[in-house]
Design a protein around this motif. Sequence first.
Motif, PDB file in Angstrom:
ATOM      1  N   ALA A   1       8.419  -9.894  26.594  1.00 49.14           N
ATOM      2  CA  ALA A   1       8.213 -10.310  25.696  1.00 49.14           C
ATOM      3  C   ALA A   1       6.163  -9.973  25.116  1.00 49.14           C
ATOM      4  O   ALA A   1       5.589  -9.477  24.426  1.00 49.14           O
ATOM      5  N   GLN A   2       6.097 -10.727  26.161  1.00 46.71           N
ATOM      6  CA  GLN A   2       3.856 -10.507  25.931  1.00 46.71           C
ATOM      7  C   GLN A   2       3.719  -8.290  26.789  1.00 46.71           C
ATOM      8  O   GLN A   2       2.993  -8.618  25.864  1.00 46.71           O
TER       9      GLN A   2
ATOM     10  N   HIS B   1       4.215  -6.135  23.649  1.00 44.53           N
ATOM     11  CA  HIS B   1       3.115  -7.259  22.492  1.00 44.53           C
ATOM     12  C   HIS B   1       2.172  -6.681  23.069  1.00 44.53           C
ATOM     13  O   HIS B   1       1.710  -6.084  22.013  1.00 44.53           O
TER      14      HIS B   1
ATOM     15  N   ARG C   1       1.953 -19.193  35.053  1.00 45.59           N
ATOM     16  CA  ARG C   1       3.133 -20.433  34.314  1.00 45.59           C
ATOM     17  C   ARG C   1       3.669 -21.110  35.245  1.00 45.59           C
ATOM     18  O   ARG C   1       4.080 -22.281  35.273  1.00 45.59           O
TER      19      ARG C   1
ATOM     20  N   GLN D   1       2.880 -24.629  34.516  1.00 40.09           N
ATOM     21  CA  GLN D   1       4.130 -25.108  33.805  1.00 40.09           C
ATOM     22  C   GLN D   1       5.906 -25.461  33.486  1.00 40.09           C
ATOM     23  O   GLN D   1       5.592 -26.558  33.436  1.00 40.09           O
TER      24      GLN D   1
ATOM     25  N   PHE E   1      13.724 -16.814  32.210  1.00 35.46           N
ATOM     26  CA  PHE E   1      12.689 -17.744  31.158  1.00 35.46           C
ATOM     27  C   PHE E   1      11.391 -16.628  31.359  1.00 35.46           C
ATOM     28  O   PHE E   1      10.951 -16.029  30.158  1.00 35.46           O
ATOM     29  N   LEU E   2      10.376 -16.901  32.538  1.00 33.93           N
ATOM     30  CA  LEU E   2       9.286 -15.789  32.699  1.00 33.93           C
ATOM     31  C   LEU E   2      10.015 -14.866  32.532  1.00 33.93           C
ATOM     32  O   LEU E   2       8.409 -13.850  32.305  1.00 33.93           O
ATOM     33  N   ARG E   3      10.534 -13.996  33.317  1.00 31.49           N
ATOM     34  CA  ARG E   3      11.478 -12.450  32.669  1.00 31.49           C
ATOM     35  C   ARG E   3      10.924 -12.263  31.466  1.00 31.49           C
ATOM     36  O   ARG E   3      10.635 -11.353  31.029  1.00 31.49           O
ATOM     37  N   MET E   4      12.067 -13.023  30.437  1.00 31.01           N
ATOM     38  CA  MET E   4      11.580 -12.987  29.592  1.00 31.01           C
ATOM     39  C   MET E   4      10.434 -12.951  28.836  1.00 31.01           C
ATOM     40  O   MET E   4       9.729 -12.095  27.382  1.00 31.01           O
ATOM     41  N   GLN E   5       9.488 -14.193  29.305  1.00 36.74           N
ATOM     42  CA  GLN E   5       8.539 -14.173  28.314  1.00 36.74           C
ATOM     43  C   GLN E   5       6.739 -13.151  28.901  1.00 36.74           C
ATOM     44  O   GLN E   5       7.062 -12.529  27.916  1.00 36.74           O
ATOM     45  N   TYR E   6       7.470 -12.978  30.084  1.00 33.69           N
ATOM     46  CA  TYR E   6       6.835 -11.565  30.424  1.00 33.69           C
ATOM     47  C   TYR E   6       7.132 -10.310  29.807  1.00 33.69           C
ATOM     48  O   TYR E   6       6.021  -9.083  29.486  1.00 33.69           O
TER      49      TYR E   6
ATOM     50  N   TYR F   1       2.014 -12.613  36.533  1.00 41.34           N
ATOM     51  CA  TYR F   1       2.354 -13.091  35.513  1.00 41.34           C
ATOM     52  C   TYR F   1       3.116 -14.646  35.480  1.00 41.34           C
ATOM     53  O   TYR F   1       2.355 -15.295  35.227  1.00 41.34           O
TER      54      TYR F   1
END
Length: 173
Positions: free
Chosen positions: A54-55, A58, A30, A33, A47-52, A26
């Motif tokens: 969340a994905q 989901h 990114r 970006q 940030f990446l851990r939080m986004q990962y 993941y």
Amino acid sequence: MKTPPPFALHLRPATPDDDAFLFTLYASTREQQLAAWGWTPAQGEPFLRMQYQAQARHYAAKHPPEGHAIIERDGAAVGRQWLVRTPAELLLVDVALLPSQRGAGLGTHLLNAMQAEAARARVPMRLHVTRDNPALRLYTRHGFTPVPGSDPASPYLELQWWAPEGDSGTGVR
């Protein structure tokens, strides 16, 4: 007859033991970006851990786990594929490869296999892709077209593919 690819790909079910690899994969998607934002790896990791996470939550809440697979090349994990199979369609939720594996024909090989499966099942294949994703070129080369009525303001394009008339998925395109 098409020459087989110079690699052995294998899909196996994703398990909780794959979490570290899936995070690394993941994060690799990114990198550009974060670089554009000027973030160091230390700044980007939380940030990446939080986004990962969340994905992952989901996808797990919305899609059955049966289609979540780790892509292995010659026995090593190199990517992931999440393909949802229903009687009405094949939905490609996600496909990603490590940077070292991109551009070597693996994505084409995987996409050909998914399209052949959709053709055999006589269902369309559908996916969403960001408008700036380099994979968009791959999808359009393989005959994916925007779904009518897609929101032109959305950062995502919804694409679909139908097998050509008479194609039952018995051959690789």
